[in-house]
Design an enzyme around this catalytic site. Structure first.
Site, PDB file in Angstrom:
ATOM      1  N   HIS A 248       0.966  -0.950   0.516  1.00 21.14           N
ATOM      2  CA  HIS A 248      -0.446   0.261   0.123  1.00 21.14           C
ATOM      3  C   HIS A 248       1.054   1.065   0.400  1.00 21.14           C
ATOM      4  CE1 HIS A 248      -3.664  -2.838   1.784  1.00 21.14           C
ATOM      5  NE2 HIS A 248      -2.350  -2.904   2.148  1.00 21.14           N
TER       6      HIS A 248
HETATM    7  O1  RIB Z   1      -4.736  -0.071   4.644  1.00 24.14           O
HETATM    8  C1  RIB Z   1      -3.525   0.216   3.946  1.00 24.14           C
HETATM    9  C2  RIB Z   1      -2.763   1.030   5.107  1.00 24.14           C
HETATM   10  O2  RIB Z   1      -3.096   0.988   6.752  1.00 24.14           O
HETATM   11  C3  RIB Z   1      -0.843   0.893   4.987  1.00 24.14           C
HETATM   12  O3  RIB Z   1      -0.315   2.164   5.929  1.00 24.14           O
HETATM   13  C4  RIB Z   1      -0.899   0.143   6.301  1.00 24.14           C
HETATM   14  O4  RIB Z   1       0.844   0.153   6.527  1.00 24.14           O
HETATM   15  C5  RIB Z   1      -1.698   0.422   7.190  1.00 24.14           C
HETATM   16  O5  RIB Z   1      -1.458   1.367   7.270  1.00 24.14           O
END
Ligand code: RIB
Ligand code: CA
Length: 328
Positions: A248
């Site tokens: 992500h």
């Molecule tokens: O939804 C994904 C996010 O939530 C990313 O930043 C992961 O590291 C968690 O923090």
């Protein structure tokens, strides 16, 4: 469609500060930004784990990779309510799955909120703030220094979604963990790039790519990252039935490194704060993207962000793996 900044013709590395909650994918974002940007600092926040854990994890990743980047501790809880952690995905420490080195240094004295303001003032007009955890630090920095939004070149956010959520059917974790903060950041007036779960959920390491990290004769960093990613992938399989380890956070760095790998549209983004089922949802008005939409819809909400709607996931991940393998 609008091109993201930092096209191939730009030679200078983007000056970047990462606000994060390491977190397996945060760790990859740190490594990638350290090599492909001018990473001036890291600030930590509650999120995937407690502030104590996310701060230690950020320092451990810097120690592992030999990064001499200042780390400043931030907020341990959201603006409203109590912290939400993601132990089911990231483990008890927030970065389970490998033997991490004991950090060779501690955080700097400055609080993350003050550190963000200091760096934005020092690099006025140049600093890109990559926010890849709950946005508590950034919201408080904007409140503490009203000029901050005008000092920043951009805020690039891993957060929200134009479609489904992950922690709830409607909300993505980072925004859900501090919706009031996210609402303040999206409304701050700085140029915003939002790379949401709609794009990042399809962008991650497969099992063969994790095996490549381990087998390709890479350095110790790649071997430790392979162990971390194996833990993370196993968690994705167990909790979501997914078969990739979604990267992500690093997706929010790419608009300032290889913008051609992401597609953005300009849209009005607002954060739901009151919905019983939808609190933390990013409501992205994409209606004005429909050709021929009546003028009234197009004017209904002024766009406040560039929102990612697609990515060349395989090329993006290939670039990330090359960077990780190049660490000692
Ligand atoms: O939804 C994904 C996010 O939530 C990313 O930043 C992961 O590291 C968690 O923090
Ligand atoms: Ca994160």
């Amino acid at each position: 469609m609008t091109a993201a900044p930092g096209g191939r013709e730009e030679l200078a590395l983007a000056k970047m500060l990462i606000d994060c909650d390491p977190g397996h994918d945060d760790a990859i974002a740190i490594l990638f930004a350290a090599r492909r940007c001018d990473l001036v600092g890291i600030t930590t926040v509650h999120g995937n784990a407690s502030l104590e854990n996310t701060t230690r994890n950020a320092l451990a990743i810097c120690t592992l990779a030999g990064l001499d980047v200042p780390v400043a501790r931030g907020c341990a809880a959201p603006l409203v309510g109590v912290a939400t952690h993601a132990g089911d995905i990231h483990g008890r420490t927030g970065l389970d799955g490998a033997e991490l080195p004991v950090p060779d240094r501690g955080p700097v004295e400055a609080h993350a909120v003050d550190f963000i303001i200091e760096q934005a003032e020092r690099h006025k007009g140049e600093l890109v703030l990559a926010v890849v955890g709950p946005q508590t630090n950034v919201a408080l920095a904007l409140r503490r220094e009203p000029r901050l939004a005008s000092w920043l070149k951009a805020i690039t956010i891993m957060g929200g979604s134009t479609t489904i959520g992950n922690i709830t059917p409607a909300a993505e974790f980072n925004v859900y963990a501090d919706p009031e903060a996210a609402a303040a950041v999206f409304a701050c007036g700085a140029p915003i790039w939002m790379v949401g779960y709609n794009v990042t959920r399809q962008t991650g390491f497969t099992q063969p790519e994790i095996d490549r990290l381990r087998a390709a004769g890479g350095g110790r960093t790649a071997a430790v990252i392979a162990d971390l990613m194996q833990f993370y992938l196993d968690g994705q399989r167990r909790v979501f039935g997914l078969d990739i380890a979604p990267m992500h956070d690093v997706c929010a760095v790419f608009p300032f490194v290889r913008p051609e790998l992401l597609t953005f549209v300009e849209a009005a983004v607002e954060v739901e704060l009151a919905g019983r089922l939808t609190r933390g949802m990013t409501v992205c008005d994409l209606r004005n993207k429909r050709a021929g939409a009546p003028g009234a819809i197009q004017e209904a909400r002024r766009p406040n962000a560039r929102v990612a709607v697609a990515s060349d996931a395989r090329s993006l991940i290939a670039e990330v793996i090359d960077v990780v393998l190049a660490f000692p």
